[in-house]
Design a protein around this motif. Structure first.
Motif, PDB file in Angstrom:
ATOM      1  N   ASP A 192       0.842  -1.188   0.000  1.00  6.95           N
ATOM      2  CA  ASP A 192       0.000   0.000   0.000  1.00  6.95           C
ATOM      3  C   ASP A 192       0.881   1.242   0.000  1.00  6.95           C
ATOM      4  N   THR A 206       0.020   4.227   0.422  1.00  5.13           N
ATOM      5  CA  THR A 206      -0.467   5.257   1.361  1.00  5.13           C
ATOM      6  C   THR A 206      -0.074   4.952   2.811  1.00  5.13           C
ATOM      7  N   GLN A 207       0.463   3.764   3.070  1.00  4.99           N
ATOM      8  CA  GLN A 207       0.801   3.381   4.457  1.00  4.99           C
ATOM      9  C   GLN A 207       2.114   4.054   4.874  1.00  4.99           C
ATOM     10  N   THR A 208       2.016   4.765   6.001  1.00  5.72           N
ATOM     11  CA  THR A 208       3.217   5.452   6.539  1.00  5.72           C
ATOM     12  C   THR A 208       3.609   4.958   7.935  1.00  5.72           C
TER      13      THR A 208
END
Length: 625
Positions: A14, A16-18
């Motif tokens: 993903d 968008t995963q931080t």
């Protein structure tokens, strides 16, 4: 995405995963490490596999529903207890031994050394101890410290399953044979399903067994007489103390001296100690004869013995002093000195009563009869000089000056008590004479002055020099001198067979009596107060005596002549010297000096210091001015 195989190129992350945080699964609870299952995945994502813990799986495994009686009670499993807590202070104890080879010894080939093996269940550590034997000469005690013993070269360590009776335990090159264990160890091993073997006896050490057998067969024969070892053991620190005296008065400058004879029972030695007294005039050496075996007669030896270069030994001297030779009342000759034993201490009396049956311990009186020495007799006083001065000639070849009470001299300096008196005489001419008696408190001396009378035919002046006067009836050896309490109105004072009657007194006498009532009786103080108040009221000290002591014409001329003769004797005839004497006090150069300076001048020139004479001189000088 879940249907694709997990191959390279088929997995996507993903973008968008931080957050990539990982949940921790290890915790500490009550000081113990506890495993915790993660609740979320990497970065807080959802976990898609089963999250049931071991305890919940155990509950599901024990769940047994009952259709008739309803839901069955689920048994809750025990909580997890770590081994350090479950097996705390629980130790398995085994008894065993190991053999130690003894090379190059004809007496023994090996030794059997018993040991104790301790196994600590909390951390699987072992420890080996050996019982300490007295005087063994071998390092004993803790042989192997507590730790996990290595089992082999693969890094394995011994476990409680490897320990049993009848087995060998190899530790660091030594083989320990386990023979027995205590009751707790046997019970615990059986509870864990281990069959405990039968115990084995620990073999005896052949060397110790041989020594015991030899000790049982060996016999000892005690000598009939008192042996040295028994004497050392039983008589150590036991000393016989005798009090003796050495009388050497038959020799020139000899004397009787006291000593203490100490006999040491541990080795039959003897010493003589001096008894020092205060001011005995001797050096403080404590010991007269040092401690050693003293022969009874050191000269009773063969004549062929070479005394010059050899000393006496036990071979030559046989008879030494024994306790039986030292008793109360015996005279002991030690190296030419005869010591008479007159007493002993309590331990010595008990020793003689127990070993010799003696019960009489009466001390001997050694006190010599006192010799009365001739006393010095002081001759009677011959009347020349004072008694104290004459006594110094009898006490010393070079007489010293009699000691004075300097405190009294300093406190009572210039204090003079003046009285008016008349002669107690049947002659009429003597009854008209008047006298002034001066009593000096500094040294209790008395001086008498007779004022000159006109047309009396009697030369006035100094009647009695300054001296102490004893009372009538007192002996010359023990004289009683007149004191201030003996002078009062009406008192009769006898001075060298002359009787004087006190008629009046100075006001200073009353003042001094009131300030020092301990030296005067109340009657004396009251008589002085009544007489002086009735005579002149509150007059000054000069007028109290001026009632009866009156100056006649020509007195000043005679006094001037006396002063002039005094100055001639002092070789002060130069008028300039006399002028310098007066200018010393006339610092302002006014031509006058005060009365106190005149008193100082009279004192320096050794002139009369009576206040009435000084006042008369001052008055006449004023008249001439």
């Amino acid at each position: 995405m879940q249907g694709l195989p997990l191959l390279p190129g088929n997995s996507f992350r993903d973008p968008t995963q931080t957050n990539f945080h990982v949940s921790h699964t290890l915790e500490l609870k009550n000081g113990h490490r506890v495993t915790k299952w993660p609740q979320v995945g990497l970065g807080g994502t959802r976990i898609n596999y089963n999250q049931i813990s071991e305890d919940e799986l155990e509950l599901l495994r024990n769940y047994r529903p009952e259709l008739i009686y309803g839901k069955a009670v689920v048994n809750t499993p025990d909580k997890f207890v770590p081994a350090t807590l479950a097996f705390d202070k629980k130790v398995l104890r085994f008894y065993g031994y190991f053999k130690q080879t003894v090379p190059e010894s004809p007496i023994e080939y090996y030794r059997v050394r018993p040991v104790k093996i301790f196994y600590y269940l909390e951390d699987d550590s072992l420890e080996i101890h050996e019982e300490v034997q007295e005087n063994s000469g071998i390092p004993q005690g803790k042989l192997v410290r507590r730790h996990r013993f290595p089992k082999n070269d693969q890094g394995e360590t011994y476990n409680w399953r490897d320990l049993n009776l009848g087995q060998n335990l190899a530790v660091y090159g030594k083989v320990f044979r386990i023979c027995d264990c205590d009751a707790f160890t046997k019970e615990w091993l059986e509870s864990e399903g281990i069959t405990v073997q039968s115990s084995e006896p620990i073999p005896h050490d052949p060397y110790l067994t041989k020594r015991r057998q030899t000790a049982e067969l060996k016999t000892y024969k005690t000598k009939n007489e008192f042996d040295k070892l028994k004497q050392f053991v039983e008589m150590d620190n036991k000393v016989l103390r005798f009090y003796a005296v050495w009388d050497d008065q038959n020799q020139m400058f000899g004397e009787k001296r006291q000593f203490i004879i100490q006999y040491y029972l541990v080795n039959d030695t003897l010493e003589v100690r001096e008894v020092h007294k205060a001011n005995d005039g001797r050096d403080p050496f404590p010991i007269l004869i040092t401690r050693h075996k003293v022969p009874i007669d050191r000269y009773n030896i063969k004549g062929t013995f070479p005394h010059i270069f050899l000393e006496l030994t036990n071979t030559e001297v046989i008879d030494y002093f024994k306790p039986s030779d030292l008793m109360i009342g015996k005279s002991v000759n030690i190296y030419g000195r005869n010591f008479l034993i007159y007493d002993c201490d309590v331990f010595t009396k008990t020793f003689f009563q127990k070993n010799f049956g003696i019960t009489n311990f009466d001390p001997i009186n050694i006190e010599s009869p006192q010799v009365e020495h001739a006393k010095m007799e002081i001759p009677p006083f011959n009347g020349f000089g004072s008694l104290e001065d004459s006594l110094q000639n009898c006490l010393r070849l070079q007489p010293d000056r009699p000691k004075k009470d300097y405190v009294k001299l300093m406190e009572n300096e210039h204090r003079v008590l003046r009285y008016e008196a008349i002669l107690d005489s049947p002659r009429e001419t003597d009854q008209l004479r008047r006298f002034v008696i001066s009593y000096r408190l500094a040294d209790d001396s008395i001086s008498i002055y007779e004022p000159p009378g006109r047309n009396t035919g009697i030369i006035g002046g100094r009647f009695l020099e300054r001296t102490r006067v004893s009372k009538p009836g007192s002996t010359p050896q023990q004289p009683l001198y007149y004191g201030p309490q003996d002078f009062y109105i009406g008192a009769i004072i006898e001075v060298f067979r002359r009787r004087f009657v006190i008629k009046s007194a100075d006001l200073f006498v009353l003042k001094f009596a009131e300030e020092h009532p301990e030296q005067f009786s109340p009657q004396v103080i009251e008589s002085l107060r009544q007489h002086l108040s009735d005579t002149s009221g509150r007059v000054d000290a000069r007028s109290a005596l001026a009632i009866h002591v009156r100056r006649q014409p020509g007195d000043f001329i005679r006094l001037y002549a006396e002063i002039r003769n005094k100055l001639k004797h002092m070789r002060v005839t130069n008028h300039e010297e006399i002028r310098q004497m007066f200018l010393r006090y006339d610092k302002d150069r006014t031509g006058y000096i005060v009365k106190e300076n005149i008193v100082d001048l009279f004192r320096q020139l050794h002139l009369p210091l009576e206040n009435d004479i000084i006042d008369a001189v001052c008055t006449i000088c004023l008249l001439y001015v």
